[in-house]
Scaffold this motif. Structure first.
Motif, PDB file in Angstrom:
ATOM      1  N   ARG A  98       0.822  -1.210   0.000  1.00 28.40           N
ATOM      2  CA  ARG A  98       0.000   0.000   0.000  1.00 28.40           C
ATOM      3  C   ARG A  98       0.858   1.262   0.000  1.00 28.40           C
ATOM      4  NH1 ARG A  98      -1.962   0.256   4.923  1.00 28.40           N
ATOM      5  NH2 ARG A  98      -3.024  -1.710   4.684  1.00 28.40           N
ATOM      6  N   GLU A  99       1.875   1.276   0.838  1.00 27.77           N
ATOM      7  CA  GLU A  99       2.754   2.441   0.923  1.00 27.77           C
ATOM      8  C   GLU A  99       3.549   2.636  -0.366  1.00 27.77           C
ATOM      9  OE1 GLU A  99       2.962   4.788   3.232  1.00 27.77           O
ATOM     10  OE2 GLU A  99       1.436   3.837   4.468  1.00 27.77           O
ATOM     11  N   LEU A 100       4.071   1.549  -0.925  1.00 24.61           N
ATOM     12  CA  LEU A 100       4.837   1.656  -2.165  1.00 24.61           C
ATOM     13  C   LEU A 100       3.951   2.116  -3.317  1.00 24.61           C
ATOM     14  CD1 LEU A 100       7.151  -1.475  -1.951  1.00 24.61           C
ATOM     15  CD2 LEU A 100       7.767   0.915  -1.624  1.00 24.61           C
ATOM     16  N   HIS A 101       2.735   1.628  -3.350  1.00 21.12           N
ATOM     17  CA  HIS A 101       1.797   2.064  -4.389  1.00 21.12           C
ATOM     18  C   HIS A 101       1.517   3.557  -4.257  1.00 21.12           C
ATOM     19  CE1 HIS A 101      -1.247   1.442  -7.447  1.00 21.12           C
ATOM     20  NE2 HIS A 101      -2.035   2.214  -6.734  1.00 21.12           N
ATOM     21  N   GLY A 102       1.382   4.029  -3.020  1.00 19.79           N
ATOM     22  CA  GLY A 102       1.168   5.452  -2.785  1.00 19.79           C
ATOM     23  C   GLY A 102       2.372   6.302  -3.178  1.00 19.79           C
ATOM     24  N   MET A 103       3.574   5.719  -3.098  1.00 15.98           N
ATOM     25  CA  MET A 103       4.793   6.441  -3.474  1.00 15.98           C
ATOM     26  C   MET A 103       5.065   6.398  -4.968  1.00 15.98           C
ATOM     27  SD  MET A 103       7.642   5.609  -0.634  1.00 15.98           S
ATOM     28  CE  MET A 103       7.040   4.412   0.528  1.00 15.98           C
ATOM     29  N   GLY A 104       4.293   5.575  -5.698  1.00 15.40           N
ATOM     30  CA  GLY A 104       4.483   5.509  -7.146  1.00 15.40           C
ATOM     31  C   GLY A 104       5.221   4.282  -7.625  1.00 15.40           C
ATOM     32  N   PHE A 105       5.521   3.346  -6.737  1.00 15.72           N
ATOM     33  CA  PHE A 105       6.148   2.092  -7.138  1.00 15.72           C
ATOM     34  C   PHE A 105       5.047   1.080  -7.424  1.00 15.72           C
ATOM     35  CE2 PHE A 105       9.421   4.038  -4.488  1.00 15.72           C
ATOM     36  CZ  PHE A 105      10.529   3.913  -5.304  1.00 15.72           C
ATOM     37  N   HIS A 106       5.103   0.460  -8.577  1.00 18.28           N
ATOM     38  CA  HIS A 106       4.088  -0.512  -8.961  1.00 18.28           C
ATOM     39  C   HIS A 106       4.774  -1.795  -9.392  1.00 18.28           C
ATOM     40  CE1 HIS A 106       1.129   2.703  -8.898  1.00 18.28           C
ATOM     41  NE2 HIS A 106       1.980   3.425  -9.600  1.00 18.28           N
ATOM     42  N   GLY A 107       4.179  -2.940  -9.070  1.00 19.39           N
ATOM     43  CA  GLY A 107       4.742  -4.226  -9.452  1.00 19.39           C
ATOM     44  C   GLY A 107       4.354  -4.549 -10.879  1.00 19.39           C
ATOM     45  N   ARG A 108       5.284  -4.440 -11.774  1.00 19.63           N
ATOM     46  CA  ARG A 108       5.017  -4.728 -13.172  1.00 19.63           C
ATOM     47  C   ARG A 108       6.122  -5.632 -13.709  1.00 19.63           C
ATOM     48  NH1 ARG A 108       3.555   1.161 -13.531  1.00 19.63           N
ATOM     49  NH2 ARG A 108       1.299   1.147 -13.448  1.00 19.63           N
ATOM     50  N   ALA A 109       5.760  -6.447 -14.683  1.00 17.09           N
ATOM     51  CA  ALA A 109       6.750  -7.328 -15.303  1.00 17.09           C
ATOM     52  C   ALA A 109       7.645  -6.498 -16.216  1.00 17.09           C
ATOM     53  CB  ALA A 109       6.055  -8.417 -16.105  1.00 17.09           C
ATOM     54  N   ALA A 110       8.907  -6.853 -16.248  1.00 21.94           N
ATOM     55  CA  ALA A 110       9.853  -6.149 -17.103  1.00 21.94           C
ATOM     56  C   ALA A 110       9.570  -6.485 -18.562  1.00 21.94           C
ATOM     57  CB  ALA A 110      11.276  -6.538 -16.745  1.00 21.94           C
ATOM     58  N   ALA A 111       9.826  -5.545 -19.450  1.00 24.36           N
ATOM     59  CA  ALA A 111       9.626  -5.773 -20.878  1.00 24.36           C
ATOM     60  C   ALA A 111      10.655  -6.779 -21.375  1.00 24.36           C
ATOM     61  CB  ALA A 111       9.768  -4.468 -21.645  1.00 24.36           C
ATOM     62  N   SER A 112      10.200  -7.706 -22.196  1.00 20.06           N
ATOM     63  CA  SER A 112      11.135  -8.698 -22.723  1.00 20.06           C
ATOM     64  C   SER A 112      11.850  -8.097 -23.931  1.00 20.06           C
ATOM     65  CB  SER A 112      10.391  -9.970 -23.120  1.00 20.06           C
ATOM     66  OG  SER A 112       9.457  -9.666 -24.130  1.00 20.06           O
ATOM     67  N   LYS A 113      13.156  -8.167 -23.910  1.00 15.00           N
ATOM     68  CA  LYS A 113      13.962  -7.592 -24.981  1.00 15.00           C
ATOM     69  C   LYS A 113      14.760  -8.719 -25.627  1.00 15.00           C
ATOM     70  CE  LYS A 113      14.323  -3.344 -22.404  1.00 15.00           C
ATOM     71  NZ  LYS A 113      15.171  -2.484 -21.611  1.00 15.00           N
ATOM     72  N   PRO A 114      14.705  -8.808 -26.918  1.00 20.33           N
ATOM     73  CA  PRO A 114      15.448  -9.896 -27.562  1.00 20.33           C
ATOM     74  C   PRO A 114      16.954  -9.663 -27.469  1.00 20.33           C
ATOM     75  CG  PRO A 114      14.535  -8.424 -29.205  1.00 20.33           C
ATOM     76  CD  PRO A 114      14.007  -7.977 -27.866  1.00 20.33           C
TER      77      PRO A 114
END
Length: 128
Positions: A98-114
């Protein structure tokens, strides 16, 4: 600006809300709110805070942000453990999220790069 008790005194002297707001140069909604509060509660003092106070202080949020930035992709559980070790404050993983989401950190998968090897680069250049 004068106090709420002045508003109440004016009201007790049978003045209208409009007259009180004109005399004190404050909005009518403010005067009306103060008078309503006086009638309901018998006082114009602020009431105690409703709900539980926040567990994380500004200092705690700062330390949490430092903990997250120190490591690359930690889980909320490992962040909570690191935070407890560094700050000594027991904190739940949902609170961390909750705190990290409020600070702007979101759990997202990294983009796959070839991966571009020499052979792959050669094929790409031929395609272009």
């Amino acid at each position: 600006m004068q106090t709420a008790s002045t508003n109440i005194c004016e009201r007790m002297c049978n003045k209208s809300i409009y007259d009180i707001s004109w005399l004190l140069n404050i909005p009518r909604s403010t005067v009306s709110g103060i008078i309503t509060k006086w009638k309901q509660l018998g006082t114009t003092a602020t009431q105690p805070q409703s709900g539980r106070p926040r567990k994380m202080t500004e200092w705690g949020q700062h330390m949490l942000k430092r903990t997250v930035r120190r490591s690359c992709q930690p889980s909320a559980e490992s962040i909570a453990k690191d935070f407890q070790i560094s700050c000594g404050l027991q904190i739940n993983t949902t609170t961390v999220c909750r705190e990290l989401h409020g600070m702007g950190f979101h759990g997202r998968a990294a983009a796959s790069k070839p991966s571009i090897t020499k052979c792959n680069a050669k094929h790409r250049m031929q395609w272009v």
